[in-house]
Motif scaffolding. Structure first.
Motif, PDB file in Angstrom:
ATOM      1  N   ALA A  82       0.825  -1.207   0.000  1.00 56.65           N
ATOM      2  CA  ALA A  82       0.000   0.000   0.000  1.00 56.65           C
ATOM      3  C   ALA A  82       0.862   1.261   0.000  1.00 56.65           C
ATOM      4  CB  ALA A  82      -0.933  -0.006   1.208  1.00 56.65           C
ATOM      5  N   ALA A  83       1.963   1.230   0.752  1.00 54.12           N
ATOM      6  CA  ALA A  83       2.869   2.381   0.775  1.00 54.12           C
ATOM      7  C   ALA A  83       3.441   2.635  -0.603  1.00 54.12           C
ATOM      8  CB  ALA A  83       3.990   2.134   1.787  1.00 54.12           C
ATOM      9  N   GLU A  84       3.701   1.563  -1.336  1.00 53.90           N
ATOM     10  CA  GLU A  84       4.198   1.689  -2.711  1.00 53.90           C
ATOM     11  C   GLU A  84       3.126   2.303  -3.611  1.00 53.90           C
ATOM     12  OE1 GLU A  84       5.087  -1.808  -5.668  1.00 53.90           O
ATOM     13  OE2 GLU A  84       6.750  -1.650  -4.247  1.00 53.90           O
ATOM     14  N   LEU A  85       1.884   1.847  -3.474  1.00 55.41           N
ATOM     15  CA  LEU A  85       0.784   2.372  -4.289  1.00 55.41           C
ATOM     16  C   LEU A  85       0.524   3.848  -4.015  1.00 55.41           C
ATOM     17  CD1 LEU A  85      -1.764  -0.591  -3.941  1.00 55.41           C
ATOM     18  CD2 LEU A  85      -0.565   0.082  -6.033  1.00 55.41           C
ATOM     19  N   TRP A 147      13.314   3.413  -3.316  1.00 54.91           N
ATOM     20  CA  TRP A 147      13.147   3.859  -1.935  1.00 54.91           C
ATOM     21  C   TRP A 147      12.726   2.656  -1.095  1.00 54.91           C
ATOM     22  CZ3 TRP A 147       8.429   3.598   0.751  1.00 54.91           C
ATOM     23  CH2 TRP A 147       7.354   3.143  -0.029  1.00 54.91           C
ATOM     24  N   ALA A 148      12.719   2.824   0.219  1.00 60.55           N
ATOM     25  CA  ALA A 148      12.292   1.741   1.104  1.00 60.55           C
ATOM     26  C   ALA A 148      11.756   2.308   2.406  1.00 60.55           C
ATOM     27  CB  ALA A 148      13.453   0.787   1.391  1.00 60.55           C
ATOM     28  N   LEU A 149      10.718   1.684   2.917  1.00 61.49           N
ATOM     29  CA  LEU A 149      10.194   2.024   4.242  1.00 61.49           C
ATOM     30  C   LEU A 149      10.901   1.210   5.313  1.00 61.49           C
ATOM     31  CD1 LEU A 149       8.237   3.223   6.311  1.00 61.49           C
ATOM     32  CD2 LEU A 149       6.546   1.525   5.602  1.00 61.49           C
ATOM     33  N   ASN A 150      11.093  -0.076   5.096  1.00 57.60           N
ATOM     34  CA  ASN A 150      11.743  -0.948   6.070  1.00 57.60           C
ATOM     35  C   ASN A 150      13.247  -1.012   5.862  1.00 57.60           C
ATOM     36  OD1 ASN A 150       9.602  -1.679   7.670  1.00 57.60           O
ATOM     37  ND2 ASN A 150       9.324  -3.701   6.774  1.00 57.60           N
ATOM     38  N   GLU A 151      13.660  -1.543   4.713  1.00 57.64           N
ATOM     39  CA  GLU A 151      15.088  -1.769   4.514  1.00 57.64           C
ATOM     40  C   GLU A 151      15.449  -1.940   3.052  1.00 57.64           C
ATOM     41  OE1 GLU A 151      13.003  -5.085   4.113  1.00 57.64           O
ATOM     42  OE2 GLU A 151      13.391  -4.838   6.263  1.00 57.64           O
ATOM     43  N   ALA A 152      16.725  -1.665   2.779  1.00 54.49           N
ATOM     44  CA  ALA A 152      17.365  -2.020   1.511  1.00 54.49           C
ATOM     45  C   ALA A 152      18.420  -3.072   1.852  1.00 54.49           C
ATOM     46  CB  ALA A 152      18.003  -0.804   0.864  1.00 54.49           C
ATOM     47  N   THR A 153      18.353  -4.228   1.194  1.00 56.90           N
ATOM     48  CA  THR A 153      19.234  -5.340   1.530  1.00 56.90           C
ATOM     49  C   THR A 153      20.038  -5.765   0.315  1.00 56.90           C
ATOM     50  OG1 THR A 153      17.589  -6.135   3.116  1.00 56.90           O
ATOM     51  CG2 THR A 153      19.346  -7.631   2.536  1.00 56.90           C
ATOM     52  N   ARG A 251      10.186  -6.242  -1.958  1.00 54.82           N
ATOM     53  CA  ARG A 251       9.231  -6.074  -3.057  1.00 54.82           C
ATOM     54  C   ARG A 251       9.892  -5.712  -4.379  1.00 54.82           C
ATOM     55  NH1 ARG A 251       4.281  -6.116  -2.553  1.00 54.82           N
ATOM     56  NH2 ARG A 251       4.011  -4.731  -4.361  1.00 54.82           N
ATOM     57  N   ARG A 252      10.927  -4.892  -4.316  1.00 52.27           N
ATOM     58  CA  ARG A 252      11.561  -4.423  -5.545  1.00 52.27           C
ATOM     59  C   ARG A 252      13.001  -4.922  -5.569  1.00 52.27           C
ATOM     60  NH1 ARG A 252       8.710  -0.831  -3.050  1.00 52.27           N
ATOM     61  NH2 ARG A 252      10.476   0.166  -2.017  1.00 52.27           N
ATOM     62  N   ALA A 253      13.389  -5.572  -6.659  1.00 49.57           N
ATOM     63  CA  ALA A 253      14.716  -6.186  -6.728  1.00 49.57           C
ATOM     64  C   ALA A 253      15.427  -5.767  -8.006  1.00 49.57           C
ATOM     65  CB  ALA A 253      14.607  -7.711  -6.679  1.00 49.57           C
ATOM     66  N   VAL A 254      16.764  -5.698  -7.924  1.00 50.58           N
ATOM     67  CA  VAL A 254      17.592  -5.425  -9.107  1.00 50.58           C
ATOM     68  C   VAL A 254      18.914  -6.148  -8.911  1.00 50.58           C
ATOM     69  CG1 VAL A 254      18.571  -3.287  -8.149  1.00 50.58           C
ATOM     70  CG2 VAL A 254      18.497  -3.617 -10.632  1.00 50.58           C
ATOM     71  N   ASP A 255      19.435  -6.728  -9.981  1.00 48.96           N
ATOM     72  CA  ASP A 255      20.723  -7.415  -9.916  1.00 48.96           C
ATOM     73  C   ASP A 255      21.856  -6.406  -9.761  1.00 48.96           C
ATOM     74  OD1 ASP A 255      19.567  -9.909 -10.183  1.00 48.96           O
ATOM     75  OD2 ASP A 255      19.780  -9.942 -12.372  1.00 48.96           O
ATOM     76  N   LEU A 256      22.890  -6.830  -9.041  1.00 49.07           N
ATOM     77  CA  LEU A 256      24.041  -5.968  -8.787  1.00 49.07           C
ATOM     78  C   LEU A 256      25.278  -6.563  -9.449  1.00 49.07           C
ATOM     79  CD1 LEU A 256      23.490  -5.291  -4.978  1.00 49.07           C
ATOM     80  CD2 LEU A 256      22.941  -3.746  -6.877  1.00 49.07           C
ATOM     81  N   THR A 269      10.877  12.123   1.642  1.00 46.31           N
ATOM     82  CA  THR A 269       9.456  11.772   1.589  1.00 46.31           C
ATOM     83  C   THR A 269       9.156  10.660   2.580  1.00 46.31           C
ATOM     84  OG1 THR A 269       9.463  12.286  -0.775  1.00 46.31           O
ATOM     85  CG2 THR A 269       7.568  11.067   0.081  1.00 46.31           C
ATOM     86  N   PRO A 270       8.495  10.971   3.691  1.00 49.12           N
ATOM     87  CA  PRO A 270       8.169   9.917   4.668  1.00 49.12           C
ATOM     88  C   PRO A 270       6.926   9.148   4.253  1.00 49.12           C
ATOM     89  CG  PRO A 270       7.331  12.013   5.435  1.00 49.12           C
ATOM     90  CD  PRO A 270       8.027  12.285   4.127  1.00 49.12           C
ATOM     91  N   VAL A 271       6.670   8.044   4.945  1.00 46.51           N
ATOM     92  CA  VAL A 271       5.383   7.355   4.872  1.00 46.51           C
ATOM     93  C   VAL A 271       4.562   7.813   6.067  1.00 46.51           C
ATOM     94  CG1 VAL A 271       4.231   5.126   5.186  1.00 46.51           C
ATOM     95  CG2 VAL A 271       6.096   5.344   3.543  1.00 46.51           C
TER      96      VAL A 271
END
Length: 307
Positions: A82-85, A147-153, A251-256, A269-271
């Protein structure tokens, strides 16, 4: 009487309980003259289940900037969706927990009608949660932004290979090691993946960034907590044998590729979360984790100060 108020309803309509709750919310909103909005993924299921004609669809017949509120039915994963939407608008998210732990949710399923009633009366407080701005660089080129609300891993993509990384704080290298990955987290995410990896719980009222290594082969690979104006970075070293991948909020992934550098900073930009029951975060921890507090004897005076 129909008003121009628009409230987005987000639910995992593939689950019967969630679909049933979404139908209840749509009917409560319509009976109050409020226009329910749904996302395109849920539209067909909800139109069929309600049997009451068309619904406004986000991005087609309704825009993010028109939303007053987002009612989210599910666990924290649904709230992250929902935060993404709702990203790009100012509508707060009101979570009704249908999941398990549900740290971000505000009410439980039994309180659904009451929660919707208070939402219709605008009887809630809004709490802002910091988010991360995440950028992937290869040399001088930015190849991905999110962007991320929880984490970028940053994680290894193959089970049998270790990831070789350098971690960095404020543009300065701190340590290099082999690992399964590195979590860069907000305080909100400190009870999610970072918690599972052994990181500290950080109260959401504190502005900070966390870095938590995952199964690191190193003497110095401790969780770090830095100030909100700092930057964190993880660089995938050229000597890495495996492949890396960046996940944001799962939710969102990209190869490194080798040599890629992932930089996380505080996003402007906060949630925004709608709160019906503001109270100490300590109580939320105790309730969600079922922590043993039997035998406690305090507080003490009417202002909650210890003796």
């Amino acid at each position: 009487m129909v008003t121009d108020r628009r409230i987005l309803v987000v639910a995992h309509t593939g689950r019967p309980e969630s679909l049933s709750a979404a139908v209840d919310v749509v009917r409560l909103l319509r009976s109050a003259g409020v226009l329910p909005v749904v996302d395109a993924e849920s539209r067909d299921d909800l139109v069929e289940a309600t049997g009451e004609g068309e619904l406004l669809v986000l991005g087609q017949t309704a825009e993010v900037g028109e939303l007053e509120l987002v009612i989210v039915l599910g666990g924290d994963g649904t709230i992250l969706r929902a935060a993404e939407l709702a990203r790009g608008g100012s509508a707060p998210l009101l979570g009704i927990n249908l999941g398990h732990v549900g740290f971000l949710a505000e009410s439980e399923r039994d309180d659904l009608a009451s929660a919707v009633g208070r939402a219709l009366e605008r009887d809630y407080l809004v709490e802002e949660r910091m988010t991360l701005a995440v950028r992937v660089k290869l040399g001088a080129e930015v190849i991905y932004e999110t962007w991320a609300l929880n984490e970028a891993t940053v994680e290894k993509a193959s089970r049998e290979r270790m990831l070789e990384v350098v971690i960095e704080v404020d543009g300065r290298p701190l340590s290099s090691f082999g690992c399964d990955g590195v979590v860069m987290s907000t305080p909100t995410g400190s009870t999610a993946y970072a918690f599972s990896a052994g990181g500290p719980i950080v109260w959401p009222s504190l502005d900070a960034l966390l870095l938590v290594p995952l199964s690191a082969h190193a003497l110095f690979a401790r969780p770090l907590v830095v100030g909100p104006n700092s930057s964190l970075a993880v660089e995938v070293l050229d000597r890495t044998q495996g492949v890396g991948v960046l996940w944001c909020d799962g939710r969102r992934a990209v190869d490194l590729p080798r040599g890629a550098r992932v930089v996380a900073r505080r996003s402007p930009t906060p949630v925004r979360l709608a709160r019906l029951h503001p109270g100490p975060f300590t109580d939320r921890l105790v309730n969600k984790f079922a922590l043993p507090v039997h035998g406690w004897r305090g507080p003490i005076d009417e202002e909650g100060r210890g003796a």
